[in-house]
Write a protein that holds these residues in place. Structure first.
Motif: not given
Ligand SMILES: Cc1cc2nc3c(=O)[nH]c(=O)nc-3n(C[C@H](O)[C@H](O)[C@H](O)COP(=O)(O)OP(=O)(O)OC[C@H]3O[C@@H](n4cnc5c(N)ncnc54)[C@H](O)[C@@H]3O)c2cc1C
Length: 428
Positions: A9, A12, A38, A42, A45, A61-62, A117, A174, A176, A358, A413-414
Motif C-alpha cells: 500500500i 514510494g 496500490f 502516482q 507521489a 538528504c541521503t 525529489h 508504507t 509516513p 495511519w 531510505l538508508m
Molecule cells: C519530504 C520528505 C523527504 C524525506 N527525505 C528523506 C531523505 O532524504 N532520506 C531519508 O532517509 N528519509 C527521508 N524521508 C523520510 C522517509 O525515508 C520517507 O518518509 C519514507 O521512506 C517514505 O517512503 P515510503 O515508500 O514508505 O512511502 P512514500 O514515498 O511516502 O509513499 C507512500 C505512498 O502512499 C500513498 N498512499 C497513502 N495513503 C494511501 C491509501 N490509503 N491508498 C493508496 N495509497 C496511499 C501516497 O500517495 C504515497 O505515494 C523523507 C520524508 C519526507 C516526507
C-alpha cells in the motif's frame, strides 16, 4: 509453480525496492513472488511535488548511492545483488534514461550529488516499470481477512468506483502518513484566517499562495517543530527571501541536531550484529537521534547563513487569530520554567509530525482491538525480523515505517535493499 502474493500500500521507495528485489529473486528457483502496488495518486507521489510533502525541488538528504538495492548484500539468493546493481541502481537508471538532464558521467563530474525529489520520483517510476508492474491507482479504504488471506478494498482514483482484490499472503503498509499538526487550534481559526496556517504536508501544495502572501507584505513566519520537515520549510523561506521576512522556529528540544556523513554513524545502518547487541532503549536513542528530529548538513548550511532566523525554545500550546488583527496569527508557547509566551506571525506552519499509524483504521475491527490492547511501543518492540507485527492468528502485516527496533535503516531510505530482503525472505 508456487507463487506468493504481496500487496504493497503506497507507491514510494519501499514499493519500488520490493518490486525490484522480487523481480531479481524470481529469476532464481521455482518460488515466485508477485507484488501488487496500490497507490492513490502516482508512483513517487510523495516526492514529485504534485501531492504535498515537497515541492519536488528539494534535494534528497541521503546519498544517491543508498539507492533501491543498497547495501547490495546477497541476503537471500547469491547473484541477486549484482543483478540489482545492473538493472535497478541509481547508476543504471541514469545510464538508461536519455531524458535525464545529467547522464552518468556528468553526475560524477558534478560531484555525485543526491537527486532532487522530482528526479527521485522518476527513478522510482523507472524501477516499477522495469519490474513489469502496473500499479492499481486507487485509495485503499480497508483490508479484510478472507479465507486466511488478505483482501484489499479500494476506491479507483479515476472513476471513484469501489473494487477489491483478494488472495494476498501478506500486506505491506508504507509511507509516513498524513501530517498530524499537534498544536491545538482555537475554534475560530477553523473558519477564519486558516489560509495562513499550514502543515508539513499541505504547505508544499500552497506555495503560490504563500508567495502571494509574502509579496503582499507578510513579514513574519513562524514554524513549529524541530525536525527535517521544519528545516526544509525554513530553507524554502530562506531561498525565497527577498530580504524582507523573518523566520522563527519554536522547538521543544535544545537545538536542531545535525546529521553529517560520519563513518561510525553510517556503518551502524549496515552492521546487523552490532545493532542486535544494543538494548532496545539504545536502539531507539540511535534512530531518534539519526532518523527523526534531525536535519541533514546540506540543510543546516542553508539555515546557518540566514540572518533573520531564530530558534525559540518552547512547546507550542495553541494557535489562534491575533485579537483585533484580521490577518495575524498568534502562537502561545510555554517552557519548563512554567513561563508562557506569545509569538505573533503572518504565516504559521505546524510541522510537528505525521501520523505513522495511519493504516490502523483500515484494518478489521477485531484486529484493531487486538493491536490497541498493546502499546505502540510494545508492537514495535515485538516486531519480527520480517518487519511484521506479532499478531497471532492473522496473516502478515509488514510495517517498515515501525521497524526501528529491528534495524536502524529500514524505515528510511538508508537501506532499502536490506528492507526488501527482510520482508521477502519470508515468502521464498
Ligand atoms: C519530504 C520528505 C523527504 C524525506 N527525505 C528523506 C531523505 O532524504 N532520506 C531519508 O532517509 N528519509 C527521508 N524521508 C523520510 C522517509 O525515508 C520517507 O518518509 C519514507 O521512506 C517514505 O517512503 P515510503 O515508500 O514508505 O512511502 P512514500 O514515498 O511516502 O509513499 C507512500 C505512498 O502512499 C500513498 N498512499 C497513502 N495513503 C494511501 C491509501 N490509503 N491508498 C493508496 N495509497 C496511499 C501516497 O500517495 C504515497 O505515494 C523523507 C520524508 C519526507 C516526507
Amino acid at each position: 509453480m508456487p507463487e506468493k502474493n504481496i500487496a504493497v500500500i503506497g507507491g514510494g521507495p519501499k514499493a519500488a525496492a520490493l518490486c525490484a528485489k522480487a523481480d531479481c529473486l524470481n529469476r532464481f528457483g521455482d518460488n515466485k513472488i508477485r507484488i501488487e502496488i496500490f497507490e492513490k495518486a502516482q508512483i513517487g507521489a510523495a516526492w514529485n511535488g504534485r501531492n504535498g510533502y515537497t515541492d519536488g525541488e528539494q534535494r534528497l538528504c541521503t546519498p544517491a548511492e543508498r539507492d533501491l538495492g543498497f547495501p547490495y548484500v546477497d541476503g537471500i539468493e547469491p547473484g541477486v545483488s549484482a543483478l540489482m546493481k545492473q538493472e535497478y541502481s541509481w547508476d543504471a537508471f541514469q545510464m538508461t534514461e536519455p531524458a535525464l538532464q545529467d547522464n552518468y558521467s556528468t553526475w560524477v563530474s558534478r560531484g555525485r550529488k543526491s537527486p532532487i525529489h522530482r528526479e527521485f520520483a522518476n527513478y522510482l517510476d523507472y524501477a516499477v516499470k522495469t519490474a513489469g508492474i502496473t500499479p492499481i491507482i486507487g485509495e485503499v479504504t480497508s483490508v479484510e481477512w478472507a479465507d486466511g488471506r488478505w483482501k484489499v478494498n479500494y476506491t479507483e482514483t479515476a472513476s471513484g468506483d469501489a473494487y477489491d482484490v483478494e488472495g494476498f499472503d501478506g500486506i505491506v503498509f508504507t509511507g509516513p502518513g498524513p501530517a498530524q499538526g499537534k498544536v491545538p487550534k482555537a475554534g475560530k481559526l477553523v473558519h477564519v484566517g486558516s489560509d495562513r496556517l499550514y502543515n508539513g504536508e499541505d504547505f508544499w501544495d500552497n506555495l503560490s499562495r504563500v508567495r502571494a502572501q509574502l509579496s503582499r507584505g507578510s513579514r513574519k513566519v513562524l514554524i513549529v517543530g524541530g525536525g527535517g520537515t521544519t528545516a526544509a520549510i525554513a530553507a524554502w523561506f530562506i531561498r525565497s527571501n527577498n530580504g524582507h521576512h523573518s523566520i522563527a522556529m519554536i522547538n521543544n528540544s535544545a537545538t536542531l541536531f545535525t546529521r553529517t556523513v560520519n563513518f561510525f554513524e553510517s556503518v551502524m545502518f549496515d552492521n546487523e550484529n552490532a545493532w542486535l547487541a544494543l538494548s532496545f532503549a539504545d536502539r531507539r536513542k540511535f534512530t531518534d537521534r539519526l532518523n527523526r528530529g534531525v536535519v541533514w548538513e546540506n540543510i543546516t548550511d542553508i539555515l546557518t547563513d540566514a540572518k533573520d532566523l531564530v530558534l525559540v525554545p518552547g512547546r507550542a500550546n495553541q494557535v489562534s487569530l491575533a485579537p483585533g488583527k484580521a490577518k495575524r496569527l498568534v502562537v502561545e508557547y510555554g517552557n519548563e520554567l512554567g513561563l508562557s509566551h506569545k509569538h505573533e506571525a503572518d504565516i504559521v506552519v505546524d510541522a510537528t509530525g505525521f501520523d505513522g499509524w495511519w493504516f490502523e483504521r483500515l484494518l478489521p475491527a477485531a484486529l484493531q482491538g487486538q493491536m490497541q490492547a498493546e502499546t505502540r511501543l510494545g508492537l514495535e518492540e515485538g516486531m519480527k525480523s520480517d518487519l511484521s507485527f506479532d499478531l497471532p492468528g492473522w496473516p502478515k502485516i509488514h510495517a517498515p515505517m515501525h521497524s526501528q527496533i529491528v534495524a536502524p535503516g529500514y524505515m528510511s531510505l538508508m537501506a532499502l535493499g536490506g528492507m526488501a530482503d527482510a520482508i521477502l525472505r519470508n515468502y521464498r
